[in-house]
Scaffold this motif. Structure first.
Motif, PDB file in Angstrom:
ATOM      1  N   MET A 168      49.053   0.327  47.619  1.00  0.00           N
ATOM      2  CA  MET A 168      48.534   1.508  46.922  1.00  0.00           C
ATOM      3  C   MET A 168      47.124   1.851  47.396  1.00  0.00           C
ATOM      4  SD  MET A 168      48.953   4.026  44.989  1.00  0.00           S
ATOM      5  CE  MET A 168      50.460   3.741  44.070  1.00  0.00           C
ATOM      6  N   VAL A 169      46.311   0.848  47.687  1.00  0.00           N
ATOM      7  CA  VAL A 169      44.990   1.115  48.272  1.00  0.00           C
ATOM      8  C   VAL A 169      45.172   1.869  49.590  1.00  0.00           C
ATOM      9  CG1 VAL A 169      43.009   0.027  49.410  1.00  0.00           C
ATOM     10  CG2 VAL A 169      43.747  -0.772  47.156  1.00  0.00           C
ATOM     11  N   LEU A 307      49.380  -5.974  36.152  1.00  0.00           N
ATOM     12  CA  LEU A 307      48.216  -5.418  35.465  1.00  0.00           C
ATOM     13  C   LEU A 307      46.924  -5.594  36.265  1.00  0.00           C
ATOM     14  CD1 LEU A 307      48.933  -6.589  31.810  1.00  0.00           C
ATOM     15  CD2 LEU A 307      48.768  -4.217  32.587  1.00  0.00           C
ATOM     16  N   THR A 308      46.934  -6.501  37.226  1.00  0.00           N
ATOM     17  CA  THR A 308      45.730  -6.774  38.012  1.00  0.00           C
ATOM     18  C   THR A 308      45.427  -5.654  39.005  1.00  0.00           C
ATOM     19  OG1 THR A 308      46.075  -9.162  37.811  1.00  0.00           O
ATOM     20  CG2 THR A 308      44.661  -8.409  39.607  1.00  0.00           C
ATOM     21  N   SER A 309      46.446  -5.160  39.690  1.00  0.00           N
ATOM     22  CA  SER A 309      46.238  -4.209  40.783  1.00  0.00           C
ATOM     23  C   SER A 309      45.519  -2.920  40.384  1.00  0.00           C
ATOM     24  CB  SER A 309      47.581  -3.881  41.444  1.00  0.00           C
ATOM     25  OG  SER A 309      48.123  -5.033  42.053  1.00  0.00           O
ATOM     26  N   PRO A 310      45.840  -2.287  39.231  1.00  0.00           N
ATOM     27  CA  PRO A 310      45.147  -1.030  38.897  1.00  0.00           C
ATOM     28  C   PRO A 310      43.626  -1.146  38.834  1.00  0.00           C
ATOM     29  CG  PRO A 310      47.114  -1.252  37.546  1.00  0.00           C
ATOM     30  CD  PRO A 310      46.947  -2.549  38.291  1.00  0.00           C
ATOM     31  N   TYR A 311      43.098  -2.312  38.474  1.00  0.00           N
ATOM     32  CA  TYR A 311      41.642  -2.491  38.485  1.00  0.00           C
ATOM     33  C   TYR A 311      41.088  -2.222  39.878  1.00  0.00           C
ATOM     34  CZ  TYR A 311      41.554  -4.758  33.870  1.00  0.00           C
ATOM     35  OH  TYR A 311      41.636  -5.021  32.537  1.00  0.00           O
ATOM     36  N   VAL A 314      41.217   1.500  41.033  1.00  0.00           N
ATOM     37  CA  VAL A 314      40.064   2.259  40.526  1.00  0.00           C
ATOM     38  C   VAL A 314      38.809   1.928  41.327  1.00  0.00           C
ATOM     39  CG1 VAL A 314      38.553   2.625  38.538  1.00  0.00           C
ATOM     40  CG2 VAL A 314      41.031   2.453  38.207  1.00  0.00           C
ATOM     41  N   LEU A 315      38.609   0.649  41.628  1.00  0.00           N
ATOM     42  CA  LEU A 315      37.454   0.242  42.432  1.00  0.00           C
ATOM     43  C   LEU A 315      37.485   0.938  43.787  1.00  0.00           C
ATOM     44  CD1 LEU A 315      34.951  -1.620  42.687  1.00  0.00           C
ATOM     45  CD2 LEU A 315      36.482  -3.338  43.686  1.00  0.00           C
ATOM     46  N   CYS A 316      38.648   0.992  44.403  1.00  0.00           N
ATOM     47  CA  CYS A 316      38.797   1.672  45.695  1.00  0.00           C
ATOM     48  C   CYS A 316      38.416   3.144  45.581  1.00  0.00           C
ATOM     49  CB  CYS A 316      40.238   1.528  46.183  1.00  0.00           C
ATOM     50  SG  CYS A 316      40.608   2.414  47.714  1.00  0.00           S
ATOM     51  N   ALA A 319      34.826   4.392  46.026  1.00  0.00           N
ATOM     52  CA  ALA A 319      34.347   4.644  47.389  1.00  0.00           C
ATOM     53  C   ALA A 319      35.034   5.867  47.997  1.00  0.00           C
ATOM     54  CB  ALA A 319      34.585   3.417  48.268  1.00  0.00           C
ATOM     55  N   VAL A 320      36.310   6.050  47.691  1.00  0.00           N
ATOM     56  CA  VAL A 320      37.080   7.132  48.308  1.00  0.00           C
ATOM     57  C   VAL A 320      36.595   8.504  47.846  1.00  0.00           C
ATOM     58  CG1 VAL A 320      39.375   8.209  48.389  1.00  0.00           C
ATOM     59  CG2 VAL A 320      39.137   5.740  48.731  1.00  0.00           C
ATOM     60  N   ILE A 321      36.315   8.657  46.555  1.00  0.00           N
ATOM     61  CA  ILE A 321      35.931   9.975  46.026  1.00  0.00           C
ATOM     62  C   ILE A 321      34.652  10.503  46.674  1.00  0.00           C
ATOM     63  CG2 ILE A 321      35.164  11.200  43.952  1.00  0.00           C
ATOM     64  CD1 ILE A 321      37.223   9.524  42.391  1.00  0.00           C
TER      65      ILE A 321
END
Length: 371
Positions: A168-169, A307-311, A314-316, A319-321
């Motif tokens: 997803m990243v 549940l871990t991956s969505p954190y 969001v962190l990614c 930087a992307v935005i």
């Protein structure tokens, strides 16, 4: 849209076949190590999802080749260059005996092939002094390109720890590449990016949240190589795109890798390639997602994994935005890279010291009721 649909459907179909008939190839392709320091799944799972992604990308680009020879040929040449990186990773998935150094070297060979076939070389990194050296000594530009591509590919392998995390990243980053490629009118890069997005979405259908198939080293190196090369090509073909745009776009996996090297070498005094369980995503799994599990509750471990991956998604995005907002302006991109670095370190040490903000923490209902 036809490229997206074709790559998605073929990826989904091949991944379904791999999962459905896993009993026929599990001896070679399954990740059966449930006790390793970086293992968080509860049953043997096929780890050759990267094969389905490669097949899907090739099929979509081949169809595109008949519609537009120039765009299709660009993608197919990039896919051909990716083969050393992919094959070395797939060999590790099957044999479990291919070291990280060999995989890095193979990915650098892929970068060299892409540079030769598509003129994908970095000629500037917008760092004072280094740019002049790269112009004076072209061999330095070649070395930096190969090392950078190999590093990004390895970074995606490092963050490939939980269901849907790395893939997803990659989708988020590829959407950013697609957007800027559209802005500058580079249809070849845009189509190649969309083809990979479709293939990853087909994979995610089975990978997240239940983890029925894994990306594997072959998939992680292939996806990371694809993103790195599209980044190099985007800046090489369009000088108006800052060299720091793709760097900030990929800053989460890159910084995770650099911080891991620092943590292992400086703090732990160990080999930088030595695996450990101290990555940010692993700390979030253990200390933020406080989801009690047990041997009789494997489904809870799967939930905690998902549940871990969505954190990290969001962190990614943090930087992307800004990368998408300021893709032309290298000074602003450098500033946001610094802000991200500080934010990452603050979050990491907060979790290590059990001082993570309360709003981030997810508790199992059984924990809250005192059971």
């Amino acid at each position: 849209m036809s490229v997206l649909a074709i790559s998605f459907l073929i990826s989904l179909a091949v991944n379904l076949w791999i999962v459905r008939y896993s009993h026929l190839h599990a001896r070679y392709t399954a990740d059966s190590d449930l006790l390793g320091i970086q293992k968080f799944h509860v049953s043997a799972v096929p780890r050759i999802g990267g094969l389905a992604i490669l097949i899907a990308v090739l099929a979509a680009l081949l169809v595109r080749h008949f519609q537009n020879v120039e765009v299709g040929s660009f993608g197919l040449l990039l896919a051909a260059a990716s083969l050393p990186a992919f094959i070395s990773g797939l060999a590790e998935d099957v044999t479990k005996k291919v070291g990280v150094r060999f995989r890095l070297l193979a990915t650098m060979v892929s970068a060299g092939l892409a540079g030769y076939l598509l003129h994908a070389w970095l000629t500037s990194v917008q760092i004072l002094g280094l740019d002049n050296l790269m112009l004076t000594y072209p061999v330095l530009a070649i070395v930096i390109t190969c090392v950078a591509v190999g590093g990004v590919a390895n970074a995606f392998n490092i963050i490939d720890g939980y269901n849907g995390l790395s893939s997803m990243v990659a989708v988020i980053i590829l959407l950013g590449i697609t957007y800027v490629a559209f802005q500058v009118g580079d249809h070849a890069i845009m189509i190649a990016s969309i083809a990979m997005i479709g293939a990853l979405l087909g994979f995610l259908f089975l990978n997240y949240p239940r983890g029925l198939i894994f990306l594997g080293d072959g998939g992680a190196y292939f996806v990371g190589f694809w993103i790195a090369e599209l980044s190099v090509l985007l800046t090489a073909r369009h000088p108006e795109v800052s060299k720091w745009f793709p760097l900030l776009l990929c800053f989460y996996p890159i910084f995770e890798t650099l911080f891991s090297i620092y943590r292992r070498v400086i703090i732990k005094k160990s080999h930088p390639g030595m695996p450990d369980a101290s990555h940010l995503h692993q700390l979030i799994y253990r200390r933020v997602v406080r989801w009690s599990t047990g041997d009789a509750q494997d489904y809870l471990r799967v939930q905690r994994n998902a549940l871990t991956s969505p954190y990290l998604w969001v962190l990614c995005l943090l930087a992307v935005i800004p990368a998408l907002l300021f893709w032309r302006y290298h000074l602003l991109l450098k500033l946001f890279a610094l802000i991200f670095s500080i934010s990452y370190i603050w979050l990491y040490w907060s979790i290590v010291r059990f001082r993570a903000p309360e709003f981030l923490i997810i508790n199992n209902p059984s924990n809250r009721s005192g059971r």
